[in-house]
Design an enzyme around this catalytic site. Sequence first.
Site, PDB file in Angstrom:
ATOM      1  N   SER A  93      -3.863   0.587   1.469  1.00  0.00           N
ATOM      2  CA  SER A  93      -2.423   0.476   1.401  1.00  0.00           C
ATOM      3  C   SER A  93      -1.894   1.083   2.564  1.00  0.00           C
ATOM      4  CB  SER A  93      -2.069   0.709   0.024  1.00  0.00           C
ATOM      5  OG  SER A  93      -0.368   0.649   0.345  1.00  0.00           O
TER       6      SER A  93
ATOM      7  N   TYR B 100      -0.763   7.362  -6.117  1.00  0.00           N
ATOM      8  CA  TYR B 100      -1.485   6.125  -5.301  1.00  0.00           C
ATOM      9  C   TYR B 100      -1.703   6.428  -3.992  1.00  0.00           C
ATOM     10  CZ  TYR B 100      -1.134   1.231  -4.064  1.00  0.00           C
ATOM     11  OH  TYR B 100      -1.436  -0.172  -3.603  1.00  0.00           O
TER      12      TYR B 100
HETATM   13  N1  CAA Z   1      11.757   2.696  -0.143  1.00  0.00           N
HETATM   14  C1  CAA Z   1      12.788   3.512   0.184  1.00  0.00           C
HETATM   15  N2  CAA Z   1      13.527   4.527  -0.713  1.00  0.00           N
HETATM   16  C2  CAA Z   1      13.128   4.616  -1.895  1.00  0.00           C
HETATM   17  C3  CAA Z   1      11.618   4.051  -2.213  1.00  0.00           C
HETATM   18  C4  CAA Z   1      10.973   3.131  -1.385  1.00  0.00           C
HETATM   19  N3  CAA Z   1       9.910   2.480  -1.651  1.00  0.00           N
HETATM   20  N4  CAA Z   1      11.389   4.215  -3.666  1.00  0.00           N
HETATM   21  C5  CAA Z   1      12.412   5.085  -3.940  1.00  0.00           C
HETATM   22  N5  CAA Z   1      13.345   5.231  -3.022  1.00  0.00           N
HETATM   23  C6  CAA Z   1      14.491   6.053  -3.191  1.00  0.00           C
HETATM   24  C7  CAA Z   1      15.650   5.356  -4.074  1.00  0.00           C
HETATM   25  O1  CAA Z   1      16.238   4.262  -3.265  1.00  0.00           O
HETATM   26  C8  CAA Z   1      16.500   6.514  -4.181  1.00  0.00           C
HETATM   27  O2  CAA Z   1      17.409   6.778  -3.188  1.00  0.00           O
HETATM   28  P1  CAA Z   1      18.954   7.445  -3.353  1.00  0.00           P
HETATM   29  O3  CAA Z   1      18.675   8.733  -4.138  1.00  0.00           O
HETATM   30  O4  CAA Z   1      19.665   7.498  -2.051  1.00  0.00           O
HETATM   31  O5  CAA Z   1      19.612   6.124  -4.335  1.00  0.00           O
HETATM   32  C9  CAA Z   1      15.503   7.754  -4.363  1.00  0.00           C
HETATM   33  O6  CAA Z   1      14.297   7.270  -3.851  1.00  0.00           O
HETATM   34  C10 CAA Z   1      15.493   7.800  -5.912  1.00  0.00           C
HETATM   35  O7  CAA Z   1      14.569   6.895  -6.542  1.00  0.00           O
HETATM   36  P2  CAA Z   1      15.177   6.281  -7.789  1.00  0.00           P
HETATM   37  O8  CAA Z   1      16.616   6.357  -8.125  1.00  0.00           O
HETATM   38  O9  CAA Z   1      14.633   4.889  -7.942  1.00  0.00           O
HETATM   39  O10 CAA Z   1      14.378   7.379  -8.914  1.00  0.00           O
HETATM   40  P3  CAA Z   1      13.683   7.073 -10.216  1.00  0.00           P
HETATM   41  O11 CAA Z   1      13.221   8.325 -10.988  1.00  0.00           O
HETATM   42  O12 CAA Z   1      14.637   6.289 -10.878  1.00  0.00           O
HETATM   43  O13 CAA Z   1      12.503   6.063  -9.805  1.00  0.00           O
HETATM   44  C11 CAA Z   1      10.349   5.511  -8.716  1.00  0.00           C
HETATM   45  C12 CAA Z   1      11.481   6.658  -9.115  1.00  0.00           C
HETATM   46  C13 CAA Z   1       9.974   4.928 -10.031  1.00  0.00           C
HETATM   47  C14 CAA Z   1       9.253   5.802  -7.954  1.00  0.00           C
HETATM   48  C15 CAA Z   1      11.029   4.165  -8.143  1.00  0.00           C
HETATM   49  O14 CAA Z   1      12.008   4.705  -7.183  1.00  0.00           O
HETATM   50  C16 CAA Z   1      10.449   3.108  -7.646  1.00  0.00           C
HETATM   51  O15 CAA Z   1       9.730   2.404  -8.207  1.00  0.00           O
HETATM   52  N6  CAA Z   1      10.109   3.128  -6.099  1.00  0.00           N
HETATM   53  C17 CAA Z   1       9.309   2.421  -5.529  1.00  0.00           C
HETATM   54  C18 CAA Z   1       8.095   3.091  -4.830  1.00  0.00           C
HETATM   55  C19 CAA Z   1       7.253   2.079  -4.380  1.00  0.00           C
HETATM   56  O16 CAA Z   1       7.526   1.821  -3.095  1.00  0.00           O
HETATM   57  N7  CAA Z   1       6.255   1.878  -4.889  1.00  0.00           N
HETATM   58  C20 CAA Z   1       5.236   0.675  -4.336  1.00  0.00           C
HETATM   59  C21 CAA Z   1       4.669  -0.050  -5.523  1.00  0.00           C
HETATM   60  S1  CAA Z   1       3.815  -1.584  -4.976  1.00  0.00           S
HETATM   61  C22 CAA Z   1       2.358  -0.995  -4.020  1.00  0.00           C
HETATM   62  O17 CAA Z   1       2.214   0.264  -4.332  1.00  0.00           O
HETATM   63  C23 CAA Z   1       1.699  -1.970  -3.319  1.00  0.00           C
HETATM   64  C24 CAA Z   1       1.338  -1.262  -1.802  1.00  0.00           C
HETATM   65  O18 CAA Z   1       0.368  -0.704  -1.878  1.00  0.00           O
HETATM   66  C25 CAA Z   1       2.269  -1.315  -1.028  1.00  0.00           C
HETATM   67  P1  NAP Z   2      -2.503  -7.169  -9.434  1.00  0.00           P
HETATM   68  O1  NAP Z   2      -1.931  -8.470  -9.057  1.00  0.00           O
HETATM   69  O2  NAP Z   2      -1.967  -6.273 -10.244  1.00  0.00           O
HETATM   70  O3  NAP Z   2      -3.890  -7.466  -9.374  1.00  0.00           O
HETATM   71  C1  NAP Z   2      -4.515  -6.002  -9.406  1.00  0.00           C
HETATM   72  C2  NAP Z   2      -5.996  -6.559 -10.230  1.00  0.00           C
HETATM   73  O4  NAP Z   2      -6.802  -5.284 -10.670  1.00  0.00           O
HETATM   74  C3  NAP Z   2      -5.789  -7.087 -11.607  1.00  0.00           C
HETATM   75  O5  NAP Z   2      -6.425  -8.198 -11.704  1.00  0.00           O
HETATM   76  C4  NAP Z   2      -6.211  -6.142 -12.662  1.00  0.00           C
HETATM   77  O6  NAP Z   2      -6.361  -6.596 -13.912  1.00  0.00           O
HETATM   78  C5  NAP Z   2      -7.241  -5.368 -11.740  1.00  0.00           C
HETATM   79  N1  NAP Z   2      -7.475  -4.232 -12.551  1.00  0.00           N
HETATM   80  C6  NAP Z   2      -6.645  -3.220 -12.837  1.00  0.00           C
HETATM   81  N2  NAP Z   2      -7.233  -2.021 -13.337  1.00  0.00           N
HETATM   82  C7  NAP Z   2      -8.836  -2.589 -13.199  1.00  0.00           C
HETATM   83  C8  NAP Z   2      -9.629  -1.876 -13.937  1.00  0.00           C
HETATM   84  N3  NAP Z   2      -9.771  -0.715 -14.750  1.00  0.00           N
HETATM   85  N4  NAP Z   2     -11.194  -2.546 -14.138  1.00  0.00           N
HETATM   86  C9  NAP Z   2     -10.948  -3.837 -13.586  1.00  0.00           C
HETATM   87  N5  NAP Z   2      -9.886  -4.411 -12.822  1.00  0.00           N
HETATM   88  C10 NAP Z   2      -8.766  -3.984 -13.040  1.00  0.00           C
HETATM   89  O7  NAP Z   2      -2.067  -6.432  -7.797  1.00  0.00           O
HETATM   90  P2  NAP Z   2      -2.492  -6.856  -6.279  1.00  0.00           P
HETATM   91  O8  NAP Z   2      -1.039  -6.844  -5.449  1.00  0.00           O
HETATM   92  O9  NAP Z   2      -3.421  -8.009  -6.400  1.00  0.00           O
HETATM   93  O10 NAP Z   2      -3.370  -5.766  -5.941  1.00  0.00           O
HETATM   94  C11 NAP Z   2      -4.693  -5.730  -5.634  1.00  0.00           C
HETATM   95  C12 NAP Z   2      -5.284  -4.448  -4.544  1.00  0.00           C
HETATM   96  O11 NAP Z   2      -4.461  -4.557  -3.482  1.00  0.00           O
HETATM   97  C13 NAP Z   2      -4.894  -3.113  -5.380  1.00  0.00           C
HETATM   98  O12 NAP Z   2      -5.767  -2.374  -5.013  1.00  0.00           O
HETATM   99  C14 NAP Z   2      -3.499  -2.595  -4.802  1.00  0.00           C
HETATM  100  O13 NAP Z   2      -3.519  -1.389  -4.811  1.00  0.00           O
HETATM  101  C15 NAP Z   2      -3.825  -3.233  -3.214  1.00  0.00           C
HETATM  102  N6  NAP Z   2      -2.451  -3.434  -2.600  1.00  0.00           N
HETATM  103  C16 NAP Z   2      -1.714  -4.356  -2.994  1.00  0.00           C
HETATM  104  C17 NAP Z   2      -0.315  -4.344  -2.296  1.00  0.00           C
HETATM  105  C18 NAP Z   2       0.767  -5.302  -2.581  1.00  0.00           C
HETATM  106  O14 NAP Z   2       1.873  -5.208  -2.125  1.00  0.00           O
HETATM  107  N7  NAP Z   2       0.555  -6.194  -3.777  1.00  0.00           N
HETATM  108  C19 NAP Z   2      -0.314  -3.726  -1.015  1.00  0.00           C
HETATM  109  C20 NAP Z   2      -1.388  -2.730  -0.643  1.00  0.00           C
HETATM  110  C21 NAP Z   2      -2.363  -2.794  -1.391  1.00  0.00           C
HETATM  111  P3  NAP Z   2      -5.444  -6.655 -15.121  1.00  0.00           P
HETATM  112  O15 NAP Z   2      -4.244  -7.695 -14.563  1.00  0.00           O
HETATM  113  O16 NAP Z   2      -6.282  -7.404 -16.081  1.00  0.00           O
HETATM  114  O17 NAP Z   2      -5.320  -5.237 -15.400  1.00  0.00           O
END
Ligand code: CAA
Ligand code: NAP
Length: 247
Positions: free
Chosen positions: A141, A154
């Site tokens: 990622s 992560y």
């Molecule tokens: N980018 C920029 N700023 C971010 C951020 C992000 N991804 N995540 C959090 N922040 C900032 C918030 O905007 C906030 O800023 P302010 O204090 O200025 O308002 C600060 O960080 C604190 O965040 P929260 O108020 O949201 O704190 P919380 O404790 O309520 O929640 C959290 C924390 C659960 C981590 C939540 O912020 C969140 O879900 N963030 C997203 C994190 C993220 O990017 N996850 C990616 C998921 S998808 C993925 O992982 C796929 C992949 O590989 C790309």
């Molecule tokens: P998703 O739609 O949530 O798919 C993830 C898949 O992994 C689901 O089918 C889930 O099955 C399966 N899985 C989770 N835990 C498992 C376990 N213990 N054993 C077997 N299968 C399991 O997410 P996605 O976005 O397609 O993500 C796929 C991959 O890409 C992940 O490795 C993620 O970290 C990576 N990735 C995603 C993004 C993004 O932006 N989406 C960006 C960068 C990298 P269930 O739903 O049944 O749990």
Amino acid sequence: MTQRIALVTGAMGGLGTSICQELAKAGHKVVASYHPQFDNKDEWLKEQEAAGFKDFVCVAGDVADLASCQAMVAEAEANAGPIDILVNNAGITRDKMFAKMERDQWDAVIATNLTSLFNLTKQVSSKMAERGWGRIINISSVNGVKGQMGQTNYSAAKAGVIGFTKALAAELAAKGVTVNAIAPGYVATKMVMAIREDVLKGIVDSVPMKRLAKPEEIGYACAFLANDLSGFTTGATLNINGGLYYQ
Ligand code: CAA
Ligand code: NAP
């Protein structure tokens, strides 16, 4: 081209579905691996058939569990043949600021996103080397490359995926087996749609292309790495992130 047999984990998720489809379009036989507790397998298969993908073989297994992976790969090989291409795609998030993160959130992400590479790759890599051809493709990622607040678990796991990829690539380079990683930026799947709306809006605004990736834009990269002509590419990490971050 030679038809290869590809095992894709997390196959029924957003990215996994596109990876299966792009590998099938490239002529490969696809084994779609899904979590044993996923109960929409039949519906997913019907959707794939309706979209023209009629030959997917399905196997269940928990990627975080070694014994489950051993049984799953044995079943995959019994149903489809020796695995030539492994795509380690299954993954989860348990996002929390580090100050609030609990040990179970750390453990779950490390087990599913990193230890899974040991569990799955162990079942196929030596056999690929003996046959003199193989492709191991690990989904990392952008957040493993750059680090992301709220994702110490992560980011650590996904950075570990890149280290694993480089080390194993060196071990297998002379054996006809390539090992590469893909580091996608934010892709429109359920994993990203689970991010709070205001946070997600900020993320999309920060991407130079001002959009999320389409899953097929990542699936296509898997087909590229699986191709015979990618045989000189190993230990690489493909950054596919709309310009969000470069190393
Ligand atoms: N980018 C920029 N700023 C971010 C951020 C992000 N991804 N995540 C959090 N922040 C900032 C918030 O905007 C906030 O800023 P302010 O204090 O200025 O308002 C600060 O960080 C604190 O965040 P929260 O108020 O949201 O704190 P919380 O404790 O309520 O929640 C959290 C924390 C659960 C981590 C939540 O912020 C969140 O879900 N963030 C997203 C994190 C993220 O990017 N996850 C990616 C998921 S998808 C993925 O992982 C796929 C992949 O590989 C790309
Ligand atoms: P998703 O739609 O949530 O798919 C993830 C898949 O992994 C689901 O089918 C889930 O099955 C399966 N899985 C989770 N835990 C498992 C376990 N213990 N054993 C077997 N299968 C399991 O997410 P996605 O976005 O397609 O993500 C796929 C991959 O890409 C992940 O490795 C993620 O970290 C990576 N990735 C995603 C993004 C993004 O932006 N989406 C960006 C960068 C990298 P269930 O739903 O049944 O749990």
